[in-house]
Motif scaffolding. Structure first.
Motif, PDB file in Angstrom:
ATOM      1  N   ASP A  25       0.831  -1.205   0.000  1.00  0.00           N
ATOM      2  CA  ASP A  25       0.000   0.000   0.000  1.00  0.00           C
ATOM      3  C   ASP A  25       0.868   1.258   0.000  1.00  0.00           C
ATOM      4  N   THR A  28      -0.847   4.538  -0.716  1.00  0.00           N
ATOM      5  CA  THR A  28      -2.069   4.897   0.014  1.00  0.00           C
ATOM      6  C   THR A  28      -1.873   4.989   1.523  1.00  0.00           C
ATOM      7  N   GLN A  29      -0.730   4.557   2.057  1.00  0.00           N
ATOM      8  CA  GLN A  29      -0.576   4.480   3.505  1.00  0.00           C
ATOM      9  C   GLN A  29       0.742   5.075   3.988  1.00  0.00           C
ATOM     10  N   THR A  30       0.839   5.158   5.318  1.00  0.00           N
ATOM     11  CA  THR A  30       2.079   5.559   5.984  1.00  0.00           C
ATOM     12  C   THR A  30       2.849   4.311   6.400  1.00  0.00           C
ATOM     13  N   ASN A 122      -1.452   7.946  10.188  1.00  0.00           N
ATOM     14  CA  ASN A 122      -2.657   7.120  10.112  1.00  0.00           C
ATOM     15  C   ASN A 122      -3.922   7.956  10.291  1.00  0.00           C
ATOM     16  N   HIS A 123      -3.857   8.916  11.206  1.00  0.00           N
ATOM     17  CA  HIS A 123      -5.030   9.760  11.471  1.00  0.00           C
ATOM     18  C   HIS A 123      -5.384  10.622  10.268  1.00  0.00           C
ATOM     19  N   ARG A 124      -4.372  11.163   9.619  1.00  0.00           N
ATOM     20  CA  ARG A 124      -4.607  12.070   8.491  1.00  0.00           C
ATOM     21  C   ARG A 124      -4.593  11.349   7.140  1.00  0.00           C
ATOM     22  N   HIS A 125      -4.366  10.040   7.164  1.00  0.00           N
ATOM     23  CA  HIS A 125      -4.305   9.246   5.929  1.00  0.00           C
ATOM     24  C   HIS A 125      -3.221   9.787   4.993  1.00  0.00           C
ATOM     25  N   GLU A 126      -2.070  10.093   5.584  1.00  0.00           N
ATOM     26  CA  GLU A 126      -0.954  10.603   4.794  1.00  0.00           C
ATOM     27  C   GLU A 126      -0.274   9.457   4.045  1.00  0.00           C
ATOM     28  N   VAL A 127       0.205   9.752   2.852  1.00  0.00           N
ATOM     29  CA  VAL A 127       0.959   8.784   2.054  1.00  0.00           C
ATOM     30  C   VAL A 127       2.426   9.162   2.170  1.00  0.00           C
TER      31      VAL A 127
END
Length: 395
Positions: A25, A28-30, A122-127
């Protein structure tokens, strides 16, 4: 994953495939690399007398309070037959350099900040990829990929007689899909010893000293990182920040106000117009979850952390980065041509770049027999009898 035999055939497409196979991912993910923080610990290895079992004896950090009535293994003034950890057939190995008390503080702070950054992502859905304790000497240093990386920018190309950039290390390098790169220098100044009663804030002079050093390290790291990505994305946005998890924003602002020279250096390094803006671009204790409350992600602290992120990173979008360029940069730093390692008990470093590898390494370490000096002393006493007591259910 491409093997060593095909290293000369690797191209950008191959590198991207390797990254997406390791981190499915990635767009799409950290991700944190390494995924967990392994602390530095000093051990001496040997065999427990009378059992034949291999064991590691934990050495307290240099500078810590002495262990009463238990002299160091290498200095025991008693017959080897009674107090030696090793049997007659197994001679002791040389004791490695003992971990310093400051290493314990730095490890604690490193994990503290890494957990906060991961929670933020994870909270901000940062990539993004959060790289911790990045050693520039490990960048593209795998011999099997030497042919594929021969023409790529390297830290050693910047080395001079005065400054050897390839020996440097960055505490944190965040590679973000939209906002470019953030380099963070961490200082554990203000971290109280474990178990300290009524911990006091650090002295302003100590904070000033650490911040002065951090700014110089940040500027050197920026020079290296800009060089390493220059062929992929020339002009890519590279920002910097200070992580001071045990210093308040109020104290940092006071320290800078009282030292015009340091104020100027910090503002120039972070690209701030004044002290107030410079403090906003630093991540201090006010913006972080405290170590005892990792499992309590409070909206108030998340809001503070997000505000810092907005000031430092999310203020602009870097249009130079495409998905492919983002993966290319990530592959340079965490792909198979670069060593991603963590400290190990025997002084060598083992590679841990994914969560699965971290679980395997943790399991291997948990399977080892580890003794403290007090336990070793108890096992060597005559008669070798111990009575264990406790309430029901503690066995």
């Amino acid at each position: 994953m491409a093997g060593p035999g095909s290293s000369h055939q690797i191209n950008n497409s191959n590198w991207r495939q390797i990254v997406t196979s390791l981190y499915r991912d990635a767009l799409t993910q950290t991700y944190c690399v390494p995924p967990v923080n392994f602390n530095k610990v000093s051990y001496v290895r040997g065999t427990v007398p009378g059992t034949g079992h291999s064991a590691l004896v934990l050495h307290p950090p240099s500078g810590a309070a002495p262990v009463h009535n238990v002299p160091p293994v290498s200095q025991r003034p008693v017959p080897p037959s009674r107090y030696s950890l090793w049997t007659q057939e197994s001679q002791p190995q040389a004791i490695p350099d003992r971990v310093q008390e400051s290493d314990f503080r730095d490890d604690f702070a490193q994990n503290h900040v890494m957990v906060n950054l991961q929670e933020l992502g994870n909270h901000r859905h940062e990539v993004m990829f959060i790289l911790s304790q990045l050693s520039f000497g490990n960048y593209l240093n795998q011999p099997a990929y030497a042919a594929a990386t021969a023409q790529l920018p390297r830290p050693s190309q910047l080395d001079t007689k005065k400054t050897k950039y390839s020996d440097g290390e960055a505490d944190f390098v965040l590679i973000h899909r939209q906002h470019g790169i953030l380099i963070g220098e961490l200082k554990s100044v203000g971290k109280s010893p474990a178990g300290a009663q009524n911990p006091q804030p650090p002295a302003d002079a100590d904070v000033a000293k650490r911040v002065t050093k951090a700014v110089k390290q940040l500027d050197r790291s920026e020079t290296v990182v800009r060089h390493l990505v220059s062929d992929v994305a020339p002009g890519l946005t590279v920002r910097k920040t200070l992580f001071l998890p045990y210093v308040s924003t109020e104290q940092l602002e006071r320290v800078l106000d009282n030292d015009p020279q340091l104020e100027k250096a910090v503002c120039q390094s972070l690209g701030a117009a004044n002290v107030e803006e410079a403090v906003q671009l630093c991540c201090c204790s006010d913006q972080l979850f405290q170590p005892a409350s990792y499992w309590e992600v409070t909206p108030a602290v998340l809001s503070q952390l997000s505000t810092w992120w907005q000031h430092r990173m999310a203020c602009t979008v870097d249009t130079l980065l495409t998905d492919d360029k983002y993966l290319d940069i990530v592959a340079r730093f965490v792909g198979p041509a670069t060593t991603v390692s963590v400290p190990c008990y025997n002084g060598v470093r083992v590679e841990v770049r994914t969560a699965g590898q971290a679980v395997a390494e943790l399991g291997r370490r948990l399977a080892l027999l580890v003794l403290t000096l007090q336990q070793l002393d108890l096992m060597n006493r005559n008669p070798r009898l111990v009575c264990l007591t406790g309430p029901p259910g503690t066995g």
